[in-house]
Scaffold this active site. Sequence first.
Site, PDB file in Angstrom:
ATOM      1  N   GLU A   1      -5.983   2.534  26.372  1.00 39.35           N
ATOM      2  CA  GLU A   1      -5.647   1.512  27.361  1.00 39.35           C
ATOM      3  C   GLU A   1      -6.084   1.879  28.775  1.00 39.35           C
ATOM      4  OE1 GLU A   1      -1.494   0.570  26.934  1.00 39.35           O
ATOM      5  OE2 GLU A   1      -1.701  -0.019  24.849  1.00 39.35           O
TER       6      GLU A   1
ATOM      7  N   GLU B   1      -2.291  -0.093  18.006  1.00 36.67           N
ATOM      8  CA  GLU B   1      -0.882  -0.064  18.430  1.00 36.67           C
ATOM      9  C   GLU B   1      -0.320  -1.458  18.245  1.00 36.67           C
ATOM     10  OE1 GLU B   1       0.304   1.130  22.381  1.00 36.67           O
ATOM     11  OE2 GLU B   1      -0.870   2.963  22.260  1.00 36.67           O
TER      12      GLU B   1
HETATM   13  O1  IFM Z   1       4.479   2.992  25.118  1.00 35.81           O
HETATM   14  C1  IFM Z   1       3.305   2.282  25.346  1.00 35.81           C
HETATM   15  C2  IFM Z   1       2.094   3.130  25.021  1.00 35.81           C
HETATM   16  O2  IFM Z   1       2.091   4.307  25.731  1.00 35.81           O
HETATM   17  C3  IFM Z   1       0.829   2.373  25.346  1.00 35.81           C
HETATM   18  N1  IFM Z   1       0.837   1.062  24.768  1.00 35.81           N
HETATM   19  C4  IFM Z   1       2.004   0.253  24.913  1.00 35.81           C
HETATM   20  C5  IFM Z   1       3.246   1.030  24.514  1.00 35.81           C
HETATM   21  C6  IFM Z   1       4.500   0.153  24.681  1.00 35.81           C
HETATM   22  O3  IFM Z   1       4.611  -0.266  26.001  1.00 35.81           O
END
Ligand code: IFM
Length: 473
Positions: A170, A378
């Site tokens: 990200e 994710e």
């Molecule tokens: O916890 C975060 C992660 O570090 C990166 N993506 C989103 C998750 C939830 O906010």
Amino acid sequence: MSAQPGSVRFPNGFLWGTKTAAYQVEGSVDVDGRGPSIWDTFSHHAGATRNGDTGDVACDHYRRMDEDLDLLAALGAPAYCFSVAWPRVQPSGSGALNQQGLDFYRRLVDGLLRRSIVPVVTLYHWDLPQALEDAGGWVSRDTVGRFSEYTRIVAGTLGDSVRMWITLNEPWCSAWLGYGTGEHAPGVRDHGKAAAATHHLLLAHGEAVNVLRATIPNASVGIGLNLQPVRPATDHDDDRAACHRVDGNLNRLFLDPIFTGRYPADMLEHYAGLQPGFDVVAEGDLEVIRTPIDFLGVNFYFPITVCAPARRAEARAAGYWIPETERRGRIGDLDAVQVLRAEVSRTQMGWEIEPAALTEILVRVRDQYASLPLYVSENGAAFDDYIGPDGEVHDADRIAYLDGHLRAVLDALDAGVDMRGYFVWSILDNFEWGHGYSKRFGLTWVDYPTGRRLPKSSFAWYRQTVRANGLER
Ligand code: IFM
């Protein structure tokens, strides 16, 4: 792919996993030679995080690694994605490596392999060594070279056992929450710096791809982007223009250079004149950034809807809700306001739940960019979990969220998208950045005072889903 009556199945070889990030779980921030990261510094600033929470202890995973490996084995998901903390490996971000830090990740990888779990490594999940931030951080081009050096060290150490690599997790968050809105470390509020950081992060990604390929002949290399559909609140031109800007910042600013070797013209125009800004782009950089990758990791949580600031009243009249504290975090200086659909359920983060938006973004990547292998790298949700009188956490809402999003992945497969796997965020409740420990995303409850792990109902549900390689119809 839907073969057996009563169930829907994923393709053979579909990679199921869970994911964590170093600063969110490890703790032990000042042991075995680890140096400070920007998140150590930031989280210790008064007011930076909820309740002043820090990652000093987190889930104590650094010391409880064996227990967590057993937990992963009990879950039965064939893959686990973790991030390497750069300041453990190179405490000041350059020069001498810290063998004890590397040894930790070696033990982690060996422990996974002994349990027949595929390790997936993220090289950077937001914890820049503080010494590099002091020298300019991601706003400085030097950090790109430092990242290549760090990548070479990690790849040289773990490359014999790890095949699947994610360069950055990200980068939008690193750049725009870190240097734009200041909600994340290092807490800078300067959109020009965020633009420069965007470019340097992407360049670091491209260079890391080349380093990984040169070091590990059979490496499979990708990047994890947080992508989200953006919709206009109404059909009005001003709302549509606001939507286009937000989409440009959140999605196209990363997808375009990676897949087409160009920054979106409207974004370059929007950020024109900022110094630093996209003036840091040098000849040849975009060729490096568009170095082919083997897969794209899509981190998906929620779609967003926006209106033009002058059209708040019309958006309200159209049935949208605009919270007192407007959600500007994702939007920065884009001359847009995030609005919420009153009828759509939200997670504890306030994020709207719409699984079909995941299908939409996956199909869009394939249609507009490339038909390369995709992973949902994710996906997950925070809810107001609690331990019930029976001593268990019955997180039916998380199960429903995950179930819905897995069906969205099936829809993407049905639409011909090359979906290869799915990673739940996260195996453990953990440090949710600015929200501290107030938001729980885990399949496993963590009792922070004692460190005790308690698998939630969603843990058993995910284990069953993985085992069946499918869902009940
Ligand atoms: O916890 C975060 C992660 O570090 C990166 N993506 C989103 C998750 C939830 O906010």
